[in-house]
Enzyme design. Structure first.
Site, PDB file in Angstrom:
ATOM      1  N   LYS A 112       0.786  -1.044   0.041  1.00  0.00           N
ATOM      2  CA  LYS A 112       0.119  -0.140  -0.039  1.00  0.00           C
ATOM      3  C   LYS A 112       0.695   1.120   0.093  1.00  0.00           C
ATOM      4  O   LYS A 112       0.393   2.379  -0.493  1.00  0.00           O
ATOM      5  CB  LYS A 112      -0.724   0.107   1.221  1.00  0.00           C
ATOM      6  CG  LYS A 112      -1.769  -0.969   1.177  1.00  0.00           C
ATOM      7  CD  LYS A 112      -2.876  -1.235   0.234  1.00  0.00           C
ATOM      8  CE  LYS A 112      -3.927  -2.438   0.548  1.00  0.00           C
ATOM      9  NZ  LYS A 112      -3.357  -3.882   0.669  1.00  0.00           N
TER      10      LYS A 112
HETATM   11  C1  LIG Z   1      -4.034  -4.819   0.065  1.00  0.00           C
HETATM   12  C2  LIG Z   1      -3.191  -6.028   0.034  1.00  0.00           C
HETATM   13  C3  LIG Z   1      -3.390  -6.951  -0.923  1.00  0.00           C
HETATM   14  C4  LIG Z   1      -4.633  -6.900  -1.792  1.00  0.00           C
HETATM   15  O1  LIG Z   1      -4.680  -5.963  -2.871  1.00  0.00           O
HETATM   16  P1  LIG Z   1      -5.740  -5.538  -3.484  1.00  0.00           P
HETATM   17  O2  LIG Z   1      -5.301  -4.238  -4.303  1.00  0.00           O
HETATM   18  O3  LIG Z   1      -6.897  -5.032  -2.571  1.00  0.00           O
HETATM   19  O4  LIG Z   1      -6.246  -6.391  -4.404  1.00  0.00           O
HETATM   20  C5  LIG Z   1      -2.761  -8.032  -0.811  1.00  0.00           C
HETATM   21  N1  LIG Z   1      -1.805  -8.240  -0.051  1.00  0.00           N
HETATM   22  C6  LIG Z   1      -1.440  -7.565   0.822  1.00  0.00           C
HETATM   23  C7  LIG Z   1      -0.359  -7.643   1.728  1.00  0.00           C
HETATM   24  C8  LIG Z   1      -2.454  -6.104   1.067  1.00  0.00           C
HETATM   25  O5  LIG Z   1      -2.033  -5.366   1.737  1.00  0.00           O
END
Ligand SMILES: *Cc1c(COP(=O)(O)O)cnc(C)c1O
Length: 494
Positions: A112
């Site tokens: 993120k």
């Molecule tokens: C948010 C997240 C995901 C999923 O990503 P999306 O964009 O919501 O599909 C997968 N792994 C981790 C560690 C995340 O923080």
């Protein structure tokens, strides 16, 4: 280039307006009116560049109302020493035809950060461009990683406040501590008695409450979102697919022009959708492989064409993917239907009313050509962590392991051995508990001791921001019923 709503393409905004709004008034998501092609020779050019320069180049193709100088400044702030490697998003080779794209070298140790280290800067720049005088309150529903990354990105950013809601029993101890100990004068954190979808629906409801928005406007506030429904969050993610491709070329693992597969641990469908846009731009991607945990609503959707969220929700060891409504799928439906806003609005109405919809056969055919999908159980996830550590000495987190498992299954089933990149979405140290368990070392350590224990067991160093949690104090202990989230926000902005 203008941005349209997926539910009403007569709504047309500049990129700065789309970023400032987050979600369209009609409940739709903003999408670019067309997808720019990578110019001829772009990959050669980008291969010689730093990550920041790649980001300026790629984002510039979509953000016509930002100058190159502006984007250069934003990218320098976003992708600098806040990452623990100058590569920002390095590619690590596992074997001859498999690599990991490591997206967890930022301040909160999950992917993120790739978007949320830049979104606050994009947003403040957008507000200035729009001549907006009001301050912005960011509302976030998080399944764990977004919340912390958003808090860290927005902390003490001028003209902003940020309120994060997380499901009380749906995040790991370390994720919770990361959020509840957040620094900053403009931040708020509250847990919701419910799951992630409850938190997300609550936030969406607040956004669509016109009377509430009006009250806030009178007090000089407007609401925006840092969830992956904001275009300003999705776009920075397109960059790392292209960057990874360039890195594979430089490493000599592929020749420029060769196709690659990306396997993406998926929840809200933001990360993998960015891969789809990279492919649409002309990046040679063969398949996008959508990996889910046992909340496998997407696996079912890709295999049957029916999206059905009427199913039980499971709390898993990959909590950031514990999602039944993948919001960004709406953008994919819009794109593959050739921009049919009425069709998309219809599907979304059915989803809201009945919890399901079935896509038309021509959409399903496109999905089949672009995507493959698979899922795995918690025990398969753990086996994968252990196997990869034992065989390759590579330590991965539970989300990445879901991707790795699903890729192996895909290869076994299809025989497609194309050079593949597993998108590695979190540091294993964010999920110490489950990772230790996977390595056969469960039960001993507690809380933050788990970090030390995992260092001892794996011999891999923990990221500095997680080690530093030891000296942090918990600041936020509030919780709310899912129906009372609005009053929490009201109180926060008083
Ligand atoms: C948010 C997240 C995901 C999923 O990503 P999306 O964009 O919501 O599909 C997968 N792994 C981790 C560690 C995340 O923080």
């Amino acid at each position: 280039m203008r941005y349209l709503s997926t539910r009403d393409s007569s709504i047309r905004l500049t990129s700065a307006q789309a970023i400032a709004c987050g979600l369209s008034r009609d409940g739709g998501l903003f999408v670019p009116e067309s997808v720019p092609a990578l110019p001829a020779g772009a990959i050669e050019k980008l291969t010689g560049m730093t990550y920041q320069q790649r980001a300026v180049y790629v984002m510039g193709l979509f953000l016509e109302d930002f100058s190159e100088a502006e984007l250069t400044e934003l990218c320098a702030k976003a992708y600098g020493t806040n990452f623990d490697t100058p590569a920002v998003a390095p590619v690590a080779a596992l074997d001859e035809n498999t690599s990991f794209l490591e997206l967890w070298h930022g301040p909160t140790c999950a992917f993120k950060d790739m978007a949320l280290q830049i979104l606050p800067h994009l947003l403040t720049a957008s507000l200035i461009k729009n001549g907006e005088e009001k301050k912005v309150c960011i509302l976030v529903a998080t399944s764990g990683d977004t919340g912390k990354a958003a808090l860290e990105g927005f902390r003490d950013v001028d003209r902003t406040k940020i309120m994060v809601f997380y499901p009380r029993d749906g995040v790991s101890d370390i994720q919770k501590l990361q959020m509840t100990s957040q620094d900053g004068e403009n931040v708020g954190v509250c847990s919701v008695l419910g799951n992630f979808d409850d938190a997300q629906s609550g936030v969406k409801k607040i956004f669509s409450d016109a009377a509430f928005r009006q009250r806030l406007a009178e007090k000089g506030w407007f609401l925006s979102s840092a969830n992956s429904i904001n275009w300003g969050r999705l776009l920075p993610q397109v960059v790392y697919y292209i960057s990874a491709y360039c890195d594979l070329v430089s490493a000599g693992r592929i020749q420029n022009g060769d196709a690659v597969n990306f396997c993406v641990p998926t929840g809200n469908f933001g990360d993998i959708l960015a891969g789809y846009y990279a492919k649409r731009m002309g990046l040679p991607v063969k398949k996008l492989i959508c990996a889910s945990n046992c909340n496998d609503v997407l696996t079912e959707f890709f295999s049957t064409g029916v999206y059905n969220k009427n199913r039980s929700f499971h709390t898993t060891i990959s909590p950031s993917m514990d999602i039944l409504i993948s919001s960004n799928l709406e953008r994919l439906l819009f794109e593959i239907s050739g921009g049919d806003d009425r069709l998309v609005a219809g599907y979304m109405r059915q989803l809201a009313e009945t919890g399901k919809y079935e896509v038309a056969p021509q959409l399903k055919a496109q999905m089949d050509a672009l995507f493959s999908a698979g899922s795995c159980t918690d025990s398969e996830t753990k086996e994968e962590i252990r196997r990869v550590f034992d065989e390759h000495g590579y330590l991965m987190d539970t989300h990445t392991a879901v991707g790795c498992h699903v890729l192996r299954a895909y290869r076994a089933e299809t025989g497609d051995d194309t050079q593949a990149v597993v998108v590695s979405t979190a540091s294993p140290y964010k999920f110490c508990d489950s990772v230790l368990d996977a390595l056969g070392d469960s039960g001993g350590a507690q809380g933050l001791e788990l970090i030390d224990r995992l260092q001892t067991v794996s011999g891999k160093p923990a990221p500095a921001p997680l080690v530093a949690l030891k000296n942090k104090r918990v600041r936020f202990t509030d919780f709310t019923e899912k129906d009372a989230m609005l009053s929490v926000v009201e109180e926060f902005l008083r």
